[in-house]
Design a protein around this motif. Structure first.
Motif, PDB file in Angstrom:
ATOM      1  N   LYS A  90      17.345 -16.747   4.052  1.00 23.20           N
ATOM      2  CA  LYS A  90      16.960 -17.931   4.822  1.00 23.20           C
ATOM      3  C   LYS A  90      18.155 -18.808   5.214  1.00 23.20           C
ATOM      4  N   ARG A 116      19.793 -18.012   8.438  1.00 25.98           N
ATOM      5  CA  ARG A 116      19.019 -18.055   9.678  1.00 25.98           C
ATOM      6  C   ARG A 116      19.431 -19.231  10.533  1.00 25.98           C
ATOM      7  N   LYS A 117      19.354 -19.012  11.852  1.00 24.26           N
ATOM      8  CA  LYS A 117      19.662 -20.117  12.773  1.00 24.26           C
ATOM      9  C   LYS A 117      18.584 -21.188  12.605  1.00 24.26           C
ATOM     10  N   ASP A 143      10.650 -22.423   6.517  1.00 28.75           N
ATOM     11  CA  ASP A 143      11.211 -21.329   7.321  1.00 28.75           C
ATOM     12  C   ASP A 143      12.401 -21.780   8.160  1.00 28.75           C
ATOM     13  N   ASP A 185      13.628 -17.875  19.511  1.00 27.69           N
ATOM     14  CA  ASP A 185      13.220 -19.022  18.672  1.00 27.69           C
ATOM     15  C   ASP A 185      11.753 -19.365  18.950  1.00 27.69           C
ATOM     16  N   LYS A 199       9.493 -17.070  17.245  1.00 25.63           N
ATOM     17  CA  LYS A 199       9.407 -17.375  15.800  1.00 25.63           C
ATOM     18  C   LYS A 199       8.409 -18.493  15.548  1.00 25.63           C
TER      19      LYS A 199
END
Ligand code: PLP
Length: 415
Positions: free
Chosen positions: A2, A5-6, A352, A404, A407
């Motif tokens: 995690k 992650r961006k 997240d 993005d 997501k």
């Protein structure tokens, strides 16, 4: 993992790009530019750009949207007790500007589109009503056909609050040019951003003369404030990509403690009071960043439409209420969704690495502002209260890639 992650943000200087950070850095690094930190030609150039863009006779830039509104209202010379009708589901700084200019805010409830409800507006118009402030929330145009008719019937001065709506058309005409006057915000979470800035556009010569006089006698921003804004660009630019690693969070925290980054709303403003360092002029260095951003306006807005289209098409979770399809192709500044217990979705997304938005979680936002000092009485705008208790917004800005957006859609569909 995690942490690698961006991170995905909804706020946090969403329009900020390398070129903006570079402009900010150049003003700080190069001694020959220090003389242009405050004074230079770019504030006037920004006014000219906006005048051309809107095809209007007059444009005046200020340090912020709230200052722009304050001077519009000051120009009207309101008498004690004269009322300004504004919608609830707004920001406390809007109400502050009304009170500081001598007006009395009267809150109107909203409809499903987060804009002013016409029936409630008509109920709240009294003989003291002088001004109608029309907000285009999240970039969704308000029902101007009917609002303008009503304003005419009651002889109200019309101000368009386009803080969320720059470059957006209604019946083929740009928002901001329907009322007697329109104002814009270039704050950090707005359609384009220079940290802090605002503008007024109008075709009314007499009104423009008054605004010119206010602008002419206004001081420049304090050097400390200018530096803070410029540092903010650099600090946000460095911190955002490494936010999940903890380094970014730490950097932001330290910069905040050291007073290196600016505040969007000051604690005093949340208590209905003015801060001593504003209103001021828009300084040259921030106007330079504004011009850089304005040149990208169409790219930003097209991107917002495309991201919003994906949310609209692909979010299928039945617990989520989406904007009405019939509103068409709206350029959402933030894409608003409604859900019972929004805190749970906000918390789940955060786990997240996705920070969703909470505009507006109370009728006069933010939550820690004292809405009683700006005259909001609980129960007077029940729909705004209900929608605020269910509101979440999804990012649409240029830093949000299609991946993005996927997501975010996945997160929401599985929630
Ligand atoms: C709807 C609305 N109008 C006006 C403003 C004021 O803009 P500024 O932050 O540039 O003072 C805001 C600020 O956040 C806003 O949300």
């Amino acid at each position: 993992m995690k942490i690698f992650r961006k991170p995905i943000f909804t706020g946090f200087a969403p329009n900020l790009a390398k070129s903006d950070a570079w402009i900010a850095a150049s003003f700080l690094l190069f001694p020959w530019k220090w003389f242009q930190l405050k004074i230079g030609k770019n504030a006037v150039r920004a006014e000219q750009w906006l005048k051309n863009y809107f095809s209007v006779k007059h444009c005046f830039v200020f340090d912020s949207g709230r200052s722009a509104l304050y001077f519009i209202l000051k120009s009207l010379d309101l008498k004690p007790g004269e009322e300004v009708l504004l919608q609830s589901y707004t920001c406390v700084v809007v109400a502050n500007a009304i009170i500081q200019a001598g007006g009395k805010p009267v809150y109107v409830d909203i409809g499903d589109d987060f804009n002013m409800d016409l029936a409630d507006l008509e109920k709240k118009i009294t003989p003291q009503a002088k001004v109608l402030l029309i907000q285009h929330t999240f970039g969704k145009p308000a029902n101007l056909d009917l609002l303008l008719k009503l304003a005419k019937k009651y002889n109200l001065f019309i101000i368009e609050d386009c803080a969320h709506a720059l470059g957006i058309k209604y019946n083929g005409k740009l928002l901001g040019t329907f009322g007697d006057v329109g104002f814009f915000s270039f704050g950090s979470d707005k359609p384009v951003s220079c940290g802090r800035g605002g503008a007024v556009v109008t075709n009314d010569d007499g009104f423009a003369e008054k605004l010119f006089e206010f602008q002419r006698t206004l001081p420049s921003a304090k050097l400390g404030k200018v530096l803070q804004h410029l540092f903010s660009f650099i600090i946000f630019f460095i911190s955002k990509p490494v936010y999940n690693l903890g380094v970014g969070k730490c950097l932001l925290w330290c910069a905040g403690r050291l007073g290196l980054i600016n505040k969007i709303i000051y604690p005093k403003e949340k208590r209905g009071r003015a801060v001593k360092f504003y209103p001021s002029l828009l300084v040259n260095s921030l106007a330079t960043i504004l011009l850089n951003q304005l040149r990208q306006l169409d790219v930003f807005n097209n991107h917002r439409r495309e991201i919003a289209r994906r949310y609209q098409e692909k979010i299928e979770n039945k617990k989520i209420h989406l904007p009405n399809q019939e509103w068409g192709d709206v350029t959402w500044l933030r894409y608003p969704i409604l859900i019972a217990e929004p805190e749970r979705l906000l918390a789940s997304a955060k786990k997240d690495g996705i920070i969703l938005g909470n505009w507006y979680d109370v009728p006069v936002a933010p939550k820690d502002a004292d809405s009683s000092v700006v005259g909001y009485q609980p129960g007077t705008c029940p729909k705004a209260e209900r929608l605020a208790s269910q509101s979440i917004n999804l990012p649409t800005d240029i830093s949000i890639s299609f991946k993005d957006a996927e997501k975010i859609i996945k997160l929401i569909n599985y929630f």
